[in-house]
Design a protein around this motif. Structure first.
Motif, PDB file in Angstrom:
ATOM      1  N   THR A  76       0.834  -1.200   0.000  1.00 27.62           N
ATOM      2  CA  THR A  76       0.000   0.000   0.000  1.00 27.62           C
ATOM      3  C   THR A  76       0.869   1.250   0.000  1.00 27.62           C
ATOM      4  N   VAL A  77       0.269   2.370  -0.362  1.00 29.09           N
ATOM      5  CA  VAL A  77       0.953   3.651  -0.284  1.00 29.09           C
ATOM      6  C   VAL A  77       1.291   3.977   1.165  1.00 29.09           C
ATOM      7  N   ALA A  78       0.405   3.647   2.091  1.00 32.16           N
ATOM      8  CA  ALA A  78       0.660   3.931   3.503  1.00 32.16           C
ATOM      9  C   ALA A  78       1.920   3.227   3.991  1.00 32.16           C
ATOM     10  N   ARG A  79       2.084   1.962   3.635  1.00 31.82           N
ATOM     11  CA  ARG A  79       3.275   1.215   4.041  1.00 31.82           C
ATOM     12  C   ARG A  79       4.519   1.803   3.369  1.00 31.82           C
ATOM     13  N   ALA A  80       4.410   2.132   2.078  1.00 26.02           N
ATOM     14  CA  ALA A  80       5.545   2.707   1.356  1.00 26.02           C
ATOM     15  C   ALA A  80       5.936   4.058   1.949  1.00 26.02           C
ATOM     16  N   ALA A  81       4.947   4.846   2.370  1.00 31.71           N
ATOM     17  CA  ALA A  81       5.236   6.151   2.965  1.00 31.71           C
ATOM     18  C   ALA A  81       6.003   5.989   4.267  1.00 31.71           C
ATOM     19  N   THR A  82       5.642   5.011   5.058  1.00 33.62           N
ATOM     20  CA  THR A  82       6.369   4.743   6.304  1.00 33.62           C
ATOM     21  C   THR A  82       7.816   4.372   6.014  1.00 33.62           C
ATOM     22  N   ASP A  83       8.028   3.519   5.029  1.00 35.04           N
ATOM     23  CA  ASP A  83       9.384   3.132   4.649  1.00 35.04           C
ATOM     24  C   ASP A  83      10.171   4.333   4.138  1.00 35.04           C
ATOM     25  N   LEU A  84       9.504   5.202   3.384  1.00 33.90           N
ATOM     26  CA  LEU A  84      10.159   6.384   2.836  1.00 33.90           C
ATOM     27  C   LEU A  84      10.617   7.314   3.951  1.00 33.90           C
ATOM     28  N   VAL A  85       9.757   7.541   4.933  1.00 31.12           N
ATOM     29  CA  VAL A  85      10.117   8.408   6.061  1.00 31.12           C
ATOM     30  C   VAL A  85      11.312   7.839   6.804  1.00 31.12           C
ATOM     31  N   GLU A  86      11.331   6.528   6.969  1.00 35.96           N
ATOM     32  CA  GLU A  86      12.451   5.887   7.666  1.00 35.96           C
ATOM     33  C   GLU A  86      13.746   6.016   6.870  1.00 35.96           C
ATOM     34  N   ALA A  87      13.654   6.031   5.543  1.00 36.68           N
ATOM     35  CA  ALA A  87      14.845   6.127   4.695  1.00 36.68           C
ATOM     36  C   ALA A  87      15.379   7.545   4.585  1.00 36.68           C
ATOM     37  N   PHE A  88      14.533   8.559   4.768  1.00 43.65           N
ATOM     38  CA  PHE A  88      14.932   9.957   4.648  1.00 43.65           C
ATOM     39  C   PHE A  88      16.015  10.275   5.687  1.00 43.65           C
ATOM     40  N   PRO A  89      17.057  11.110   5.365  1.00 43.93           N
ATOM     41  CA  PRO A  89      17.125  12.015   4.213  1.00 43.93           C
ATOM     42  C   PRO A  89      17.968  11.531   3.040  1.00 43.93           C
ATOM     43  N   ALA A  90      18.675  10.423   3.182  1.00 43.55           N
ATOM     44  CA  ALA A  90      19.613  10.020   2.130  1.00 43.55           C
ATOM     45  C   ALA A  90      18.867   9.527   0.897  1.00 43.55           C
ATOM     46  N   PRO A  91      19.283   9.934  -0.304  1.00 44.99           N
ATOM     47  CA  PRO A  91      18.701   9.357  -1.517  1.00 44.99           C
ATOM     48  C   PRO A  91      18.859   7.838  -1.494  1.00 44.99           C
ATOM     49  N   THR A  92      17.851   7.136  -1.957  1.00 42.72           N
ATOM     50  CA  THR A  92      17.876   5.683  -1.871  1.00 42.72           C
ATOM     51  C   THR A  92      18.799   5.049  -2.893  1.00 42.72           C
ATOM     52  N   GLY A  93      19.106   5.776  -3.972  1.00 41.46           N
ATOM     53  CA  GLY A  93      19.979   5.201  -4.987  1.00 41.46           C
ATOM     54  C   GLY A  93      19.302   4.127  -5.821  1.00 41.46           C
ATOM     55  N   GLY A  94      18.021   3.966  -5.680  1.00 43.25           N
ATOM     56  CA  GLY A  94      17.263   2.955  -6.413  1.00 43.25           C
ATOM     57  C   GLY A  94      15.798   3.095  -6.083  1.00 43.25           C
ATOM     58  N   ARG A  95      15.060   2.020  -6.267  1.00 43.55           N
ATOM     59  CA  ARG A  95      13.622   2.086  -6.048  1.00 43.55           C
ATOM     60  C   ARG A  95      13.159   0.891  -5.239  1.00 43.55           C
ATOM     61  N   ASP A  96      12.085   1.095  -4.483  1.00 45.96           N
ATOM     62  CA  ASP A  96      11.441   0.022  -3.756  1.00 45.96           C
ATOM     63  C   ASP A  96       9.994  -0.048  -4.223  1.00 45.96           C
ATOM     64  N   ASP A  97       9.362  -1.170  -4.005  1.00 47.05           N
ATOM     65  CA  ASP A  97       8.002  -1.351  -4.505  1.00 47.05           C
ATOM     66  C   ASP A  97       6.952  -0.698  -3.616  1.00 47.05           C
ATOM     67  N   VAL A  98       5.980  -0.049  -4.252  1.00 43.93           N
ATOM     68  CA  VAL A  98       4.720   0.276  -3.598  1.00 43.93           C
ATOM     69  C   VAL A  98       3.820  -0.938  -3.734  1.00 43.93           C
ATOM     70  N   CYS A  99       3.603  -1.380  -4.952  1.00 42.00           N
ATOM     71  CA  CYS A  99       2.865  -2.618  -5.200  1.00 42.00           C
ATOM     72  C   CYS A  99       3.080  -3.045  -6.640  1.00 42.00           C
ATOM     73  N   ARG A 100       2.680  -4.268  -6.925  1.00 37.87           N
ATOM     74  CA  ARG A 100       2.681  -4.775  -8.292  1.00 37.87           C
ATOM     75  C   ARG A 100       1.259  -5.205  -8.630  1.00 37.87           C
ATOM     76  N   ILE A 101       0.844  -4.846  -9.821  1.00 39.88           N
ATOM     77  CA  ILE A 101      -0.523  -5.071 -10.259  1.00 39.88           C
ATOM     78  C   ILE A 101      -0.508  -6.120 -11.355  1.00 39.88           C
ATOM     79  N   TYR A 102      -1.288  -7.194 -11.166  1.00 42.49           N
ATOM     80  CA  TYR A 102      -1.388  -8.265 -12.146  1.00 42.49           C
ATOM     81  C   TYR A 102      -2.822  -8.361 -12.658  1.00 42.49           C
ATOM     82  N   THR A 103      -2.971  -8.667 -13.917  1.00 41.90           N
ATOM     83  CA  THR A 103      -4.310  -8.910 -14.444  1.00 41.90           C
ATOM     84  C   THR A 103      -4.850 -10.214 -13.867  1.00 41.90           C
TER      85      THR A 103
END
Length: 223
Positions: A76-103
Motif C-alpha cells: 500500500t501507499v501507507a506502508r511505502a510512505a512509512t518506509d520512505l520516512v524511515e529512509a529519509f534524508p539520504a537518496p535511496t539510490g534505487g527504487r522500492d516497490d509500492v505494489c505490483r498489479i497483475y491482471t
C-alpha cells in the motif's frame, strides 16, 4: 485461482529507464498470505486509496482489462510512505516497490510495477527521446511503457528537517521484452495518469505541504 505470493523486496538499484524481467512473485510485507481467489477493479488495488477512478480507466488502456488480481495486504501507499520516512534524508539510490498489479486469471497476462524512491532533486539532465515531459511536480516523464513523477515534499513527518524530500514515483510495465503495441500517445497519457494518482496519494499520506505541488488531476499536455 490467483496463486502469486506477494513478497516484499528491498531497494533495487535500477533507474526508471531500466527494463527488468518479470518475476513470479508480487510485493508485500513478509508473511503475507496468498492472494485471494477473486478479481477486483482498479480502484480496489494497492490499499484502495491509490488508484483514482481516472487511473483505473488508464489501467484498462495499459493492460486491456479492468479485472485484476488482488494485491498484497501490505502493498500500500501507507506502508511505502512509512518506509520512505524511515529512509529519509539520504537518496535511496534505487527504487522500492509500492505494489505490483497483475491482471486477473482468464485475462491477458500483464503486470505493472509501482515504485518509490528518494531522489537528490537534480532534474537538469535531458530526458531520453522516448519520454514526454509533463508539467507536474518537479519533473514528470511519460513514455509508452512507463512514467515517473518527481515532487518535493515538506512535511511534519520528516522531523527536525529543513530540507524537502524529493520523492520519485514510477509506474512501468513489468517484464516487457519488446516495444509496446498500440497508440503511443494514449499509452503515455495512461501511464502518466496512473503515476499521478499514486504520487498524489503518496503526497497526501506524507502530509506534504500543498500536496507536493501536484495538481488535483493529471496534466497531460506537454510542458
Amino acid at each position: 485461482m490467483i496463486n502469486r505470493r506477494p513478497v516484499r523486496v528491498g531497494l533495487l538499484a535500477t533507474t526508471v529507464a531500466g527494463v527488468l524481467c518479470l518475476g513470479a512473485t508480487g510485493c508485500g510485507g513478509d508473511g503475507d498470505e496468498e492472494a485471494a481467489d477473486k478479481a477486483v477493479v482498479g480502484t480496489q488495488l494497492c490499499g484502495g486509496d491509490a488508484v483514482s477512478a481516472q487511473a483505473s480507466k488508464a489501467l484498462k488502456v495499459i493492460t486491456g482489462t479492468s479485472r485484476f488480481g488482488t494485491t498484497a495486504e501490505k502493498s500500500t501507499v501507507a506502508r511505502a510512505a512509512t518506509d520512505l520516512v524511515e529512509a529519509f534524508p539520504a537518496p535511496t539510490g534505487g527504487r522500492d516497490d509500492v505494489c505490483r498489479i497483475y491482471t486477473a486469471d482468464g485475462t491477458p497476462d500483464f503486470a505493472v510495477r509501482v515504485t518509490w524512491g528518494l531522489d537528490d532533486g537534480d532534474t537538469t539532465g535531458t530526458p531520453a527521446s522516448a519520454f514526454t515531459v509533463l508539467p507536474m511536480g518537479e519533473e514528470t516523464l511519460a513514455a509508452a511503457n512507463r512514467a515517473s513523477v518527481l515532487f518535493a515534499c515538506r512535511s511534519d513527518r520528516f522531523p527536525n528537517s529543513t530540507n524537502a524530500a524529493h520523492v520519485a514515483i514510477g509506474v512501468e510495465r513489468w517484464g516487457m521484452p519488446a516495444e509496446p503495441e498500440g497508440d503511443v500517445e494514449a499509452l503515455k497519457d495512461a501511464y502518466a495518469t496512473v503515476a499521478h494518482s499514486f504520487s498524489l496519494a503518496m503526497a497526501k499520506e506524507l502530509r506534504c505541504e500543498k500536496n507536493g505541488g501536484l495538481p488535483a488531476r493529471p496534466v497531460l499536455d506537454p510542458a
